[in-house]
Design a protein around this motif. Sequence first.
Motif, PDB file in Angstrom:
ATOM      1  N   GLY A 103      16.776 -32.998  19.735  1.00 49.80           N
ATOM      2  CA  GLY A 103      16.971 -31.634  19.418  1.00 49.80           C
ATOM      3  C   GLY A 103      15.523 -31.136  18.488  1.00 49.80           C
ATOM      4  O   GLY A 103      14.813 -32.173  18.200  1.00 49.80           O
ATOM      5  N   ASP A 104      15.410 -29.807  18.371  1.00 53.51           N
ATOM      6  CA  ASP A 104      14.489 -29.247  17.549  1.00 53.51           C
ATOM      7  C   ASP A 104      14.202 -30.019  16.130  1.00 53.51           C
ATOM      8  O   ASP A 104      15.369 -30.133  15.716  1.00 53.51           O
ATOM      9  CB  ASP A 104      14.340 -27.787  17.455  1.00 53.51           C
ATOM     10  CG  ASP A 104      14.134 -27.165  18.971  1.00 53.51           C
ATOM     11  OD1 ASP A 104      13.260 -27.825  19.603  1.00 53.51           O
ATOM     12  OD2 ASP A 104      14.397 -25.810  18.859  1.00 53.51           O
ATOM     13  N   TYR A 136       4.469 -30.225  21.765  1.00 54.48           N
ATOM     14  CA  TYR A 136       5.478 -30.614  21.318  1.00 54.48           C
ATOM     15  C   TYR A 136       6.350 -30.196  20.066  1.00 54.48           C
ATOM     16  O   TYR A 136       7.499 -30.359  19.823  1.00 54.48           O
ATOM     17  CB  TYR A 136       5.596 -32.167  21.484  1.00 54.48           C
ATOM     18  CG  TYR A 136       5.446 -32.651  22.915  1.00 54.48           C
ATOM     19  CD1 TYR A 136       6.426 -32.573  23.738  1.00 54.48           C
ATOM     20  CD2 TYR A 136       4.139 -33.007  23.227  1.00 54.48           C
ATOM     21  CE1 TYR A 136       6.462 -33.106  25.190  1.00 54.48           C
ATOM     22  CE2 TYR A 136       4.019 -33.586  24.742  1.00 54.48           C
ATOM     23  CZ  TYR A 136       5.023 -33.268  25.534  1.00 54.48           C
ATOM     24  OH  TYR A 136       4.789 -33.704  26.792  1.00 54.48           O
ATOM     25  N   ILE A 137       5.296 -30.041  18.859  1.00 50.79           N
ATOM     26  CA  ILE A 137       5.778 -29.705  17.765  1.00 50.79           C
ATOM     27  C   ILE A 137       5.116 -28.115  17.226  1.00 50.79           C
ATOM     28  O   ILE A 137       3.796 -28.152  17.450  1.00 50.79           O
ATOM     29  CB  ILE A 137       5.556 -30.635  16.304  1.00 50.79           C
ATOM     30  CG1 ILE A 137       4.197 -31.129  16.518  1.00 50.79           C
ATOM     31  CG2 ILE A 137       6.476 -32.047  16.461  1.00 50.79           C
ATOM     32  CD1 ILE A 137       3.944 -32.102  15.346  1.00 50.79           C
ATOM     33  N   CYS A 138       5.879 -27.447  16.818  1.00 53.73           N
ATOM     34  CA  CYS A 138       5.292 -25.938  16.531  1.00 53.73           C
ATOM     35  C   CYS A 138       6.342 -25.340  15.475  1.00 53.73           C
ATOM     36  O   CYS A 138       7.500 -24.980  15.941  1.00 53.73           O
ATOM     37  CB  CYS A 138       5.022 -25.115  17.687  1.00 53.73           C
ATOM     38  SG  CYS A 138       4.474 -23.467  17.193  1.00 53.73           S
ATOM     39  N   ARG A 195       7.659 -21.690  16.660  1.00 55.84           N
ATOM     40  CA  ARG A 195       8.465 -21.567  17.436  1.00 55.84           C
ATOM     41  C   ARG A 195       9.875 -22.070  17.392  1.00 55.84           C
ATOM     42  O   ARG A 195      10.885 -21.405  17.706  1.00 55.84           O
ATOM     43  CB  ARG A 195       7.965 -22.437  18.606  1.00 55.84           C
ATOM     44  CG  ARG A 195       8.667 -22.275  20.025  1.00 55.84           C
ATOM     45  CD  ARG A 195       8.102 -23.186  21.267  1.00 55.84           C
ATOM     46  NE  ARG A 195       8.352 -24.692  20.887  1.00 55.84           N
ATOM     47  CZ  ARG A 195       7.555 -25.426  20.728  1.00 55.84           C
ATOM     48  NH1 ARG A 195       6.065 -24.838  21.042  1.00 55.84           N
ATOM     49  NH2 ARG A 195       7.401 -26.670  20.557  1.00 55.84           N
ATOM     50  N   THR A 196       9.926 -23.272  16.593  1.00 57.61           N
ATOM     51  CA  THR A 196      11.399 -23.888  16.337  1.00 57.61           C
ATOM     52  C   THR A 196      12.216 -22.992  15.210  1.00 57.61           C
ATOM     53  O   THR A 196      13.378 -22.813  15.258  1.00 57.61           O
ATOM     54  CB  THR A 196      11.424 -25.215  16.156  1.00 57.61           C
ATOM     55  OG1 THR A 196      10.630 -25.419  15.015  1.00 57.61           O
ATOM     56  CG2 THR A 196      10.864 -26.122  17.360  1.00 57.61           C
ATOM     57  N   CYS A 197      11.276 -22.470  14.326  1.00 57.33           N
ATOM     58  CA  CYS A 197      12.039 -21.748  13.269  1.00 57.33           C
ATOM     59  C   CYS A 197      12.698 -20.639  13.882  1.00 57.33           C
ATOM     60  O   CYS A 197      13.736 -19.926  13.401  1.00 57.33           O
ATOM     61  CB  CYS A 197      11.060 -21.544  12.325  1.00 57.33           C
ATOM     62  SG  CYS A 197      11.699 -20.361  10.736  1.00 57.33           S
ATOM     63  N   LYS A 198      11.716 -19.855  14.846  1.00 62.00           N
ATOM     64  CA  LYS A 198      12.232 -18.523  15.338  1.00 62.00           C
ATOM     65  C   LYS A 198      13.608 -18.902  16.387  1.00 62.00           C
ATOM     66  O   LYS A 198      14.633 -18.046  16.332  1.00 62.00           O
ATOM     67  CB  LYS A 198      11.242 -17.965  16.448  1.00 62.00           C
ATOM     68  CG  LYS A 198      11.659 -16.996  17.027  1.00 62.00           C
ATOM     69  CD  LYS A 198      10.401 -16.344  18.057  1.00 62.00           C
ATOM     70  CE  LYS A 198      10.970 -15.401  19.140  1.00 62.00           C
ATOM     71  NZ  LYS A 198       9.885 -14.817  20.163  1.00 62.00           N
ATOM     72  N   ARG A 199      13.362 -20.041  16.995  1.00 65.69           N
ATOM     73  CA  ARG A 199      14.565 -20.170  17.807  1.00 65.69           C
ATOM     74  C   ARG A 199      15.928 -20.667  16.639  1.00 65.69           C
ATOM     75  O   ARG A 199      17.064 -19.971  17.421  1.00 65.69           O
ATOM     76  CB  ARG A 199      14.406 -21.470  18.647  1.00 65.69           C
ATOM     77  CG  ARG A 199      15.467 -21.744  19.829  1.00 65.69           C
ATOM     78  CD  ARG A 199      14.795 -22.527  20.897  1.00 65.69           C
ATOM     79  NE  ARG A 199      14.078 -23.554  20.548  1.00 65.69           N
ATOM     80  CZ  ARG A 199      12.808 -24.248  21.184  1.00 65.69           C
ATOM     81  NH1 ARG A 199      12.492 -23.537  22.089  1.00 65.69           N
ATOM     82  NH2 ARG A 199      12.314 -25.414  20.940  1.00 65.69           N
ATOM     83  N   LYS A 200      15.771 -21.115  15.823  1.00 60.60           N
ATOM     84  CA  LYS A 200      17.050 -21.567  14.851  1.00 60.60           C
ATOM     85  C   LYS A 200      17.282 -20.309  14.154  1.00 60.60           C
ATOM     86  O   LYS A 200      18.698 -20.026  13.921  1.00 60.60           O
ATOM     87  CB  LYS A 200      16.564 -22.712  13.885  1.00 60.60           C
ATOM     88  CG  LYS A 200      16.491 -23.982  14.475  1.00 60.60           C
ATOM     89  CD  LYS A 200      16.184 -24.970  13.371  1.00 60.60           C
ATOM     90  CE  LYS A 200      15.890 -26.296  14.046  1.00 60.60           C
ATOM     91  NZ  LYS A 200      17.146 -26.935  14.543  1.00 60.60           N
ATOM     92  N   LEU A 213       7.354 -18.917   5.819  1.00 59.56           N
ATOM     93  CA  LEU A 213       7.574 -18.900   7.526  1.00 59.56           C
ATOM     94  C   LEU A 213       8.920 -18.361   7.636  1.00 59.56           C
ATOM     95  O   LEU A 213       9.181 -17.652   8.402  1.00 59.56           O
ATOM     96  CB  LEU A 213       7.632 -20.346   7.957  1.00 59.56           C
ATOM     97  CG  LEU A 213       7.711 -20.574   9.516  1.00 59.56           C
ATOM     98  CD1 LEU A 213       7.110 -19.366  10.023  1.00 59.56           C
ATOM     99  CD2 LEU A 213       7.634 -21.860   9.972  1.00 59.56           C
ATOM    100  N   CYS A 214       9.857 -18.990   6.828  1.00 56.55           N
ATOM    101  CA  CYS A 214      11.163 -18.392   6.918  1.00 56.55           C
ATOM    102  C   CYS A 214      11.591 -16.983   6.946  1.00 56.55           C
ATOM    103  O   CYS A 214      12.125 -16.050   7.765  1.00 56.55           O
ATOM    104  CB  CYS A 214      12.212 -19.125   5.973  1.00 56.55           C
ATOM    105  SG  CYS A 214      12.523 -20.831   6.370  1.00 56.55           S
TER     106      CYS A 214
END
Length: 223
Positions: A88-89, A121-123, A126-131, A159-160
């Motif tokens: 998972g992210d 593979y890590i960004c 991108r993952t913050c947006k998805r969550k 970033l949040c």
Amino acid sequence: MDILNITFTESGNQATLRTDRGYFDMTRADLMEFLQKFLGEDVRSAVRPGAELDFLPLFVDDEAEGELEALAEKLKAIKYASYILGIGDKSEKQLRIKLKTKGYSTRAIDEAFDVLRRNGYICDERTCKRKCELLANGKLFGRRRIISELMAKGYPYSLCEATVDEQEIDFEANLALLYEKISKGENLLDWEQKKRISDKLLRYGYSYDEINCLFDGIISEVL
């Protein structure tokens, strides 16, 4: 230490060095840099998948042996991080903590992160947006709760905050949906029932102003 043999995986992207002190796995790119640094361009040019390595065995000193150990640890860190990301992210902070807990050195983690970033593979963005999208659309959280949840997962506050603003979430509509979900026919004209609903909505991350605006609209329709 003597290097006795060098083999490559079928894809050619990973190499294994067999030595008189054990095996060292590393990426092909790291192997090429190692050879050029410690053994020279001639040896580097001769090492390729399927080539006859007639010049082996080769002696390397303690410094080179230490570098082999570091490169092997780096590859292990990359593989373990890839495994974790496959589940998972994770934010970079979460992933770094997991690797440290597993016992990887700071160098191995930093170099593994460089490879993972280059390959996408890590960004965190991108993952913050998805969550953020999951928290807003799936759980109907308010702005304050979304930012709190994202920070708890290791994303920095700046970033949040930026991510929530960029998503242009309709918090007013989400709050109305959430009210319908949790109100269960409670009467807003009853102070205790109104407070009970208000407390629930506050825990979801909505402000007093947002909640009171919603209540005023509902009560005006009733009256």
